[in-house]
Write a protein that holds these residues in place. Structure first.
Motif, PDB file in Angstrom:
ATOM      1  N   GLU A 244     -29.785   6.169 -35.933  1.00  0.00           N
ATOM      2  CA  GLU A 244     -29.642   6.292 -34.487  1.00  0.00           C
ATOM      3  C   GLU A 244     -30.856   7.014 -33.901  1.00  0.00           C
ATOM      4  O   GLU A 244     -31.683   7.581 -34.622  1.00  0.00           O
ATOM      5  CB  GLU A 244     -28.361   7.066 -34.156  1.00  0.00           C
ATOM      6  N   GLU A 245     -30.942   6.986 -32.589  1.00  0.00           N
ATOM      7  CA  GLU A 245     -32.047   7.654 -31.918  1.00  0.00           C
ATOM      8  C   GLU A 245     -32.012   9.159 -32.188  1.00  0.00           C
ATOM      9  O   GLU A 245     -30.949   9.782 -32.168  1.00  0.00           O
ATOM     10  CB  GLU A 245     -31.979   7.411 -30.406  1.00  0.00           C
ATOM     11  N   SER A 246     -33.190   9.742 -32.425  1.00  0.00           N
ATOM     12  CA  SER A 246     -33.278  11.196 -32.593  1.00  0.00           C
ATOM     13  C   SER A 246     -33.163  11.875 -31.237  1.00  0.00           C
ATOM     14  O   SER A 246     -33.667  11.380 -30.223  1.00  0.00           O
ATOM     15  CB  SER A 246     -34.601  11.577 -33.258  1.00  0.00           C
ATOM     16  N   VAL A 247     -32.475  13.004 -31.232  1.00  0.00           N
ATOM     17  CA  VAL A 247     -32.301  13.784 -30.003  1.00  0.00           C
ATOM     18  C   VAL A 247     -33.013  15.115 -30.201  1.00  0.00           C
ATOM     19  O   VAL A 247     -32.770  15.821 -31.187  1.00  0.00           O
ATOM     20  CB  VAL A 247     -30.811  14.014 -29.701  1.00  0.00           C
ATOM     21  N   THR A 248     -33.911  15.458 -29.263  1.00  0.00           N
ATOM     22  CA  THR A 248     -34.740  16.670 -29.388  1.00  0.00           C
ATOM     23  C   THR A 248     -34.571  17.534 -28.150  1.00  0.00           C
ATOM     24  O   THR A 248     -34.410  17.035 -27.035  1.00  0.00           O
ATOM     25  CB  THR A 248     -36.219  16.290 -29.567  1.00  0.00           C
ATOM     26  N   ASP A 249     -34.606  18.846 -28.364  1.00  0.00           N
ATOM     27  CA  ASP A 249     -34.561  19.795 -27.250  1.00  0.00           C
ATOM     28  C   ASP A 249     -35.271  21.069 -27.690  1.00  0.00           C
ATOM     29  O   ASP A 249     -35.566  21.261 -28.872  1.00  0.00           O
ATOM     30  CB  ASP A 249     -33.122  20.095 -26.849  1.00  0.00           C
ATOM     31  N   SER A 250     -35.536  21.939 -26.719  1.00  0.00           N
ATOM     32  CA  SER A 250     -36.157  23.236 -27.005  1.00  0.00           C
ATOM     33  C   SER A 250     -35.086  24.312 -27.049  1.00  0.00           C
ATOM     34  O   SER A 250     -34.148  24.301 -26.246  1.00  0.00           O
ATOM     35  CB  SER A 250     -37.198  23.580 -25.931  1.00  0.00           C
ATOM     36  N   LEU A 251     -35.252  25.235 -27.979  1.00  0.00           N
ATOM     37  CA  LEU A 251     -34.280  26.308 -28.156  1.00  0.00           C
ATOM     38  C   LEU A 251     -34.993  27.648 -28.033  1.00  0.00           C
ATOM     39  O   LEU A 251     -35.896  27.961 -28.813  1.00  0.00           O
ATOM     40  CB  LEU A 251     -33.595  26.184 -29.522  1.00  0.00           C
ATOM     41  N   ASP A 252     -34.578  28.432 -27.029  1.00  0.00           N
ATOM     42  CA  ASP A 252     -35.169  29.756 -26.809  1.00  0.00           C
ATOM     43  C   ASP A 252     -34.485  30.801 -27.679  1.00  0.00           C
ATOM     44  O   ASP A 252     -33.372  30.600 -28.179  1.00  0.00           O
ATOM     45  CB  ASP A 252     -35.032  30.157 -25.332  1.00  0.00           C
ATOM     46  N   ALA A 253     -35.150  31.933 -27.836  1.00  0.00           N
ATOM     47  CA  ALA A 253     -34.587  33.049 -28.595  1.00  0.00           C
ATOM     48  C   ALA A 253     -33.283  33.508 -27.951  1.00  0.00           C
ATOM     49  O   ALA A 253     -33.203  33.676 -26.729  1.00  0.00           O
ATOM     50  CB  ALA A 253     -35.587  34.195 -28.652  1.00  0.00           C
ATOM     51  N   ALA A 267     -19.726   2.524 -39.249  1.00  0.00           N
ATOM     52  CA  ALA A 267     -20.212   3.457 -40.269  1.00  0.00           C
ATOM     53  C   ALA A 267     -19.048   3.985 -41.108  1.00  0.00           C
ATOM     54  O   ALA A 267     -18.066   4.497 -40.575  1.00  0.00           O
ATOM     55  CB  ALA A 267     -20.949   4.618 -39.613  1.00  0.00           C
ATOM     56  N   THR A 268     -19.167   3.874 -42.413  1.00  0.00           N
ATOM     57  CA  THR A 268     -18.197   4.477 -43.326  1.00  0.00           C
ATOM     58  C   THR A 268     -18.731   5.764 -43.943  1.00  0.00           C
ATOM     59  O   THR A 268     -17.965   6.561 -44.476  1.00  0.00           O
ATOM     60  CB  THR A 268     -17.827   3.508 -44.452  1.00  0.00           C
ATOM     61  N   ASP A 269     -20.055   5.946 -43.906  1.00  0.00           N
ATOM     62  CA  ASP A 269     -20.696   7.145 -44.439  1.00  0.00           C
ATOM     63  C   ASP A 269     -21.852   7.494 -43.507  1.00  0.00           C
ATOM     64  O   ASP A 269     -22.554   6.608 -43.004  1.00  0.00           O
ATOM     65  CB  ASP A 269     -21.234   6.900 -45.849  1.00  0.00           C
ATOM     66  N   GLY A 270     -22.057   8.773 -43.308  1.00  0.00           N
ATOM     67  CA  GLY A 270     -23.150   9.179 -42.433  1.00  0.00           C
ATOM     68  C   GLY A 270     -23.642  10.569 -42.751  1.00  0.00           C
ATOM     69  O   GLY A 270     -22.931  11.378 -43.364  1.00  0.00           O
ATOM     70  N   SER A 271     -24.875  10.827 -42.349  1.00  0.00           N
ATOM     71  CA  SER A 271     -25.453  12.169 -42.443  1.00  0.00           C
ATOM     72  C   SER A 271     -26.030  12.535 -41.089  1.00  0.00           C
ATOM     73  O   SER A 271     -26.807  11.765 -40.519  1.00  0.00           O
ATOM     74  CB  SER A 271     -26.560  12.225 -43.500  1.00  0.00           C
ATOM     75  N   ILE A 272     -25.617  13.675 -40.582  1.00  0.00           N
ATOM     76  CA  ILE A 272     -26.229  14.233 -39.376  1.00  0.00           C
ATOM     77  C   ILE A 272     -27.316  15.189 -39.849  1.00  0.00           C
ATOM     78  O   ILE A 272     -27.027  16.225 -40.455  1.00  0.00           O
ATOM     79  CB  ILE A 272     -25.203  14.964 -38.508  1.00  0.00           C
ATOM     80  N   VAL A 273     -28.562  14.820 -39.612  1.00  0.00           N
ATOM     81  CA  VAL A 273     -29.702  15.595 -40.105  1.00  0.00           C
ATOM     82  C   VAL A 273     -30.250  16.425 -38.950  1.00  0.00           C
ATOM     83  O   VAL A 273     -30.628  15.883 -37.914  1.00  0.00           O
ATOM     84  CB  VAL A 273     -30.794  14.671 -40.669  1.00  0.00           C
ATOM     85  N   VAL A 274     -30.297  17.729 -39.145  1.00  0.00           N
ATOM     86  CA  VAL A 274     -30.754  18.656 -38.106  1.00  0.00           C
ATOM     87  C   VAL A 274     -32.021  19.348 -38.584  1.00  0.00           C
ATOM     88  O   VAL A 274     -32.027  19.999 -39.630  1.00  0.00           O
ATOM     89  CB  VAL A 274     -29.669  19.707 -37.776  1.00  0.00           C
ATOM     90  N   SER A 342     -34.101  19.167 -33.455  1.00  0.00           N
ATOM     91  CA  SER A 342     -33.735  17.760 -33.324  1.00  0.00           C
ATOM     92  C   SER A 342     -32.556  17.427 -34.220  1.00  0.00           C
ATOM     93  O   SER A 342     -32.258  18.149 -35.182  1.00  0.00           O
ATOM     94  CB  SER A 342     -34.919  16.850 -33.668  1.00  0.00           C
ATOM     95  N   ALA A 343     -31.890  16.316 -33.892  1.00  0.00           N
ATOM     96  CA  ALA A 343     -30.771  15.822 -34.698  1.00  0.00           C
ATOM     97  C   ALA A 343     -30.857  14.302 -34.764  1.00  0.00           C
ATOM     98  O   ALA A 343     -31.171  13.647 -33.766  1.00  0.00           O
ATOM     99  CB  ALA A 343     -29.435  16.261 -34.113  1.00  0.00           C
ATOM    100  N   THR A 344     -30.572  13.769 -35.932  1.00  0.00           N
ATOM    101  CA  THR A 344     -30.613  12.322 -36.159  1.00  0.00           C
ATOM    102  C   THR A 344     -29.452  11.938 -37.062  1.00  0.00           C
ATOM    103  O   THR A 344     -29.101  12.685 -37.976  1.00  0.00           O
ATOM    104  CB  THR A 344     -31.938  11.904 -36.827  1.00  0.00           C
ATOM    105  N   VAL A 345     -28.877  10.779 -36.804  1.00  0.00           N
ATOM    106  CA  VAL A 345     -27.798  10.264 -37.651  1.00  0.00           C
ATOM    107  C   VAL A 345     -28.327   9.104 -38.481  1.00  0.00           C
ATOM    108  O   VAL A 345     -28.888   8.143 -37.952  1.00  0.00           O
ATOM    109  CB  VAL A 345     -26.602   9.784 -36.812  1.00  0.00           C
ATOM    110  N   VAL A 346     -28.170   9.228 -39.795  1.00  0.00           N
ATOM    111  CA  VAL A 346     -28.404   8.121 -40.719  1.00  0.00           C
ATOM    112  C   VAL A 346     -27.038   7.692 -41.231  1.00  0.00           C
ATOM    113  O   VAL A 346     -26.241   8.538 -41.652  1.00  0.00           O
ATOM    114  CB  VAL A 346     -29.315   8.541 -41.889  1.00  0.00           C
ATOM    115  N   TRP A 347     -26.746   6.404 -41.183  1.00  0.00           N
ATOM    116  CA  TRP A 347     -25.407   5.945 -41.535  1.00  0.00           C
ATOM    117  C   TRP A 347     -25.452   4.623 -42.286  1.00  0.00           C
ATOM    118  O   TRP A 347     -26.451   3.915 -42.266  1.00  0.00           O
ATOM    119  CB  TRP A 347     -24.539   5.779 -40.287  1.00  0.00           C
TER     120      TRP A 347
END
Length: 725
Positions: A244-253, A267-274, A342-347
C-alpha cells in the motif's frame, strides 16, 4: 454396507491450511568506502525492513555486507546475519540487531566494490538444503559499480581484473537462473543502471507467473533517502505480495502523531512496517474498529507479532488482519529531535481456488460449465472490488484431444450464473474424440495474491454410466447452530444404486445430515441438510458438496455459499419487532382512518329532514332538521302537532342500509323503514316522512317535501315561531 471414499481417498488433493509461501532471502549490502555515514544508516534500515516485514514464519533471511579483498586478512564478503528463520519475535529481533554490524569499510578492510564475490556468496547460501522449497530472492544494495582493480584474486593484470570479475558474474547469473534465484538490484548515487539491469535480467524472472510488476528489474534512486520505499516495493513484488501507499509525517519532540494505512479485504497476512528513526519513539496500533491490538498474541480471529521495538524500524506482523483503515500512533518523548516517520503495509492473500463442474461425468460432445471461486482461510470472497485485478483462468486436457483453454468471466452471461457474485464461469464442449480421462485446471493469479492452481480429475461417461444427479443448495444467511436445506435430484436408468455425500474445502464446523442415499430406478429426490456448528465463526463459508458413487467418482456437485452471522441480541430483535409493528401501523392507520371517516360519513344524519303530515300527500305541518355533529342518531318527540328535538328520549332516528332511515318509537320498537317520499304512520293519526339531502336529484328523492308550504293542521294551534318552519 458401502464405504464411500473421502475426498483424499478419492485422489482429490488434500489442502493444508492456506499460508503465504515462505522465501529464502539474501540481502547483499554495499560497504564500500564511497558510502557516507547516512548511506550506511539507510542501508541498515533497508535491511531491517525486509527482515521485519517478512510475512511467512517459515521464511529465512541472511544479510551479507560486501566490499573487496585487496590484501592479506581481508574478505570481500562479511556474513553479518547468517541464515536465520523469522518464526518468532526473538528471531526477527536477532536479525534486526545483527544488521547493526553493517558499516562503511576502511582501506584496511577492502573498501572497493566486488559484486562478483557478493553474488557468489548469495548463491552459496541459496544452495543450502531446504526442505520447504522456499522461493529464492537476492536483494543487491549498492551505490557503485564493479571495481576490483585492487583485488589480486582476479588476476595479476590490474587492467583485466574487472573483466575477469564480470565474466564470473555472468557465470553466476546463469547458475542463478537455473536455480530459480531472483535478483533485485537497488542502486543509488553513482550506481551503474546498465550493470544492475544485467543482474536483474540474468536471474530467474517468473516468480509470480505473468505478473509484470513481479518481474525482477533494477532500480536506481536519487539518494539513499528513497532506498526504504524502493526496497519495500521490490520486496513485495519479489514475493508476490501487495504493498500500500506509504504514509509519512513529521514528529516533534514530546508530540504524538497518527498515521493511517489500509489493509485490503483480500489480505490474509500483513505487516505494518513503521520507520521511526529513533528507538525511543513508542508505537501503538489500532484496528479499523478502533480497538488497540496487542503486540504479541491473539485478539478475535487475528494473531499479532511485533518486532524491532528497540530499533529504528518496527513492524507488526498480522495473521488474518481485520480489513480496513488502521491507525498507527507514534509518541515521541521529550528531548528527541524532530524527524520524519512513516508507515507502510505489505500484505499477501494466501488464497486457494475452488473448482466445480456442472456435469462431473460428461459425455463426448456435451457442454460443461466450469466454475471457479476464490477462498481465504475463513471463507469465500464475493466482493467484486476485492477481486478486481485478479485473473481467473482454466484449461481442459485429456485422452484423445489437445489441451483446450476455457474463458472464465463473472459477467452473468453464458454459463455464468450471476454478475459480480465472485463465481467465474466458462463453458467448454467435450471433444467428440475424448476417450477416457479428463483433467481440468483452474488458476487464480494477480497482484498481492499467492497464485493457486486447482486440478480436477474425472473421466468421460461410458455406456455403463446411466445415472445422472443434480445438487440443489441455495445461498443462505444463518446463525451458528442452524441448518441449510438442500436436495439431490437423481435420474437413474439402471438398477437401485447407493450414493454418498461428502464435503470438500469446507471448514470442520460444517457437516452433512446424511452421508449416503439410496437411489431407486427412475427419478427420485433426496433431502439433506448442511449443519452449521454452534462454534462456526462469523463470515462466508465456501467449499463444495459432492455426490459420489461407490468408486468415489463424482456424479454431481454444487458450491456451498453460506453467510454465518452472529445471533441477533434480544434487544435488537425486540427493536426490530417494534419497527415492524410501527411500519404496519403507519401503513394501516391511513386506511383505517379513511374507513372510519367513510363509516361516519355514511352514518351522519345531518342531511335528513323529518316532516310531519296529517295525511300523506298533503303539505307538512311541521319539520325538523337533523342536528350537526352529534353522532349517528338523534331523538325527537311529537308534541302539539309539532316535531320537537329532544335529548335521549322519544323517537330515535338513524340511517340504515341504502336510503332507508330507521325509526324506533319511545318503547324501543322498530317502525317500518322510512324512505324519502314514503311516509309511515305514527300513533295519533299523524304521518312521518323524510327528505334526504344526499338523494336530491334522484328518483328516490322525490317529492321534496321542503318545496311545499306548511299546512294548518286540524289539531294544531298557531304558535309563535311557526312562520319560521
Amino acid at each position: 454396507m458401502v464405504l464411500f471414499p473421502t475426498a483424499a481417498q478419492a485422489g482429490l488433493p488434500r489442502r493444508a491450511p492456506s499460508d503465504v509461501k515462505p522465501v529464502r532471502v539474501v540481502i547483499l549490502v554495499d560497504e564500500s568506502g564511497s558510502l557516507s555515514g547516512q548511506d550506511v544508516a539507510r542501508e541498515r534500515a533497508a535491511a531491517q525492513l525486509i527482515a521485519l516485514s517478512e510475512l511467512s514464519p517459515q521464511s529465512q533471511v541472511s544479510v551479507v555486507g560486501f566490499g573487496s579483498s585487496n590484501g592479506p586478512g581481508q574478505s570481500a564478503v562479511d556474513i553479518v546475519c547468517p541464515l536465520t528463520g523469522v518464526e518468532t519475535a526473538q528471531d526477527r529481533e536477532s536479525l534486526s540487531r545483527c544488521v547493526e554490524r553493517l558499516h562503511r569499510r576502511g582501506t584496511d578492510e577492502g573498501n572497493d566494490t566486488d559484486h562478483a564475490a557478493a553474488l557468489e556468496q548469495a548463491l552459496d547460501i541459496m544452495n543450502k538444503p531446504d526442505d520447504q522449497q522456499r522461493a529464492k530472492i537476492v536483494f543487491l544494495l549498492t551505490d557503485g559499480v564493479l571495481d576490483v582493480r585492487n583485488s589480486p584474486q582476479y588476476g595479476a593484470d590490474a587492467q583485466a581484473r574487472n573483466r575477469n570479475a564480470q565474466a564470473q558474474i555472468g557465470s553466476g547469473l546463469k547458475d542463478a537462473e537455473r536455480a530459480r534465484v531472483q535478483i533485485w538490484p537497488l542502486g543509488f548515487g553513482s550506481a551503474d543502471k546498465t550493470s544492475l539491469d544485467a543482474f536483474a535480467a540474468g536471474g530467474w524472472r517468473q516468480p509470480c507467473g505473468g505478473q509484470e510488476s513481479a518481474t525482477p528489474r533494477a532500480r536506481v534512486v536519487a539518494n539513499s533517502a528513497d532506498v526504504e520505499r524502493s526496497l519495500l516495493e521490490a520486496f513485495a513484488y519479489a514475493r508476490c505480495a501487495g504493498i500500500e501507499e506509504s504514509v509519512t509525517d513529521s514528529l516533534d519532540a514530546g508530540a504524538t502523531v497518527d498515521l493511517h494505512v489500509n489493509i485490503p479485504i483480500i489480505a490474509t497476512d500483513g505487516s505494518i512496517v513503521v520507520v521511526k528513526r529513533d528507538r525511543r519513539i513508542q508505537v501503538t496500533y489500532f484496528d479499523p474498529a478502533g480497538a488497540q491490538v496487542p503486540k504479541q498474541g491473539e485478539q478475535n480471529d487475528s494473531t499479532f507479532q511485533a518486532a524491532g521495538e528497540s530499533g529504528p524500524v518496527e513492524s507488526l506482523r498480522i495473521r488474518n488482519p481485520l480489513p480496513g483503515k488502521w491507525r498507527i500512533q507514534l509518541k515521541s518523548p521529550p528531548g528527541v529531535e524532530r524527524q520524519d516517520v512513516s508507515a507502510t503495509v505489505v500484505w499477501q492473500g494466501a488464497l486457494r481456488a475452488s473448482i466445480s463442474l456442472s456435469n462431473p461425468r460428461p459425455r463426448p460432445g456435451e457442454q460443461v460449465a466450469v466454475r471457479l471461486r476464490l477462498q481465504t482461510r475463513t471463507g469465500t470472497i464475493t466482493d467484486p472490488a476485492a477481486l478486481e485485478g485478479l485473473r481467473f483462468t482454466a484449461r481442459m486436457s485429456g485422452e484423445g484431444f489437445q489441451e483446450l483453454p476455457i474463458n472464465l468471466s463473472d459477467t452473468g452471461d453464458g454459463a455464468d450464473r450471476g454478475e459480480g457474485d465472485g463465481e467465474f464461469s466458462g463453458q467448454v464442449a467435450i471433444p467428440a474424440s475424448a476417450t477416457g480421462a479428463l483433467s481440468f485446471l483452474g488458476r487464480v493469479t494477480g497482484p498481492g495474491v499467492a497464485g493457486d492452481e486447482r486440478p480436477y480429475a474425472t473421466r468421460v461417461a461410458g455406456p455403463a454410466d446411466r445415472l445422472r444427479a443434480q445438487v440443489q443448495l441455495d445461498a443462505a444467511t444463518v446463525e451458528p447452530g442452524a441448518e441449510v436445506s438442500g436436495a439431490v435430484r437423481v435420474t437413474n436408468d439402471a438398477g437401485p444404486a447407493q450414493l454418498g455425500l461428502r464435503l470438500v474445502d469446507v471448514p470442520g464446523t460444517v457437516s452433512l445430515s446424511a452421508q449416503q442415499l439410496q437411489a431407486p430406478a427412475g427419478a427420485s429426490e433426496h433431502a439433506f441438510a448442511l449443519r452449521v456448528g454452534a462454534g462456526a465463526p462469523e463470515g462466508r463459508i465456501g467449499g463444495v458438496v459432492q455426490v459420489v458413487d461407490a468408486t468415489g467418482q463424482v456424479v454431481a456437485e454444487e458450491f456451498v455459499d453460506v453467510d454465518v452471522r452472529p445471533p441477533t441480541p434480544l434487544w435488537q430483535r425486540l427493536l426490530q419487532a417494534l419497527l415492524i409493528l410501527l411500519a404496519i401501523v403507519a401503513v394501516a392507520l391511513p386506511f383505517l382512518l379513511v374507513r372510519r371517516r367513510a363509516r361516519r360519513r355514511a352514518a351522519d344524519p345531518s342531511e335528513l329532514t323529518l316532516h310531519l303530515f296529517d295525511q300523506p300527500g298533503e303539505p307538512y305541518i311541521s319539520r325538523l332538521q337533523a342536528p350537526l355533529g352529534e353522532g349517528p342518531e338523534f331523538t325527537f318527540e311529537v308534541s302539539g302537532g309539532r316535531l320537537v328535538r329532544t335529548y335521549g328520549t322519544g323517537y330515535t332516528v338513524r340511517r340504515g342500509a341504502g336510503q332507508a332511515v330507521l325509526v324506533r318509537d319511545p318503547s324501543g320498537q322498530e317502525l317500518d323503514p322510512l324512505l324519502p317520499g314514503r311516509p309511515i304512520a305514527l300513533p295519533g293519526g299523524l304521518y312521518l316522512g323524510v327528505d334526504d339531502g344526499r338523494a336530491r336529484g334522484s328518483a328516490a328523492g322525490q317529492p321534496a317535501y321542503g318545496g311545499r308550504e306548511p299546512h294548518q293542521s286540524r289539531t294544531h294551534r298557531p304558535m309563535p315561531g311557526d312562520d319560521l318552519l
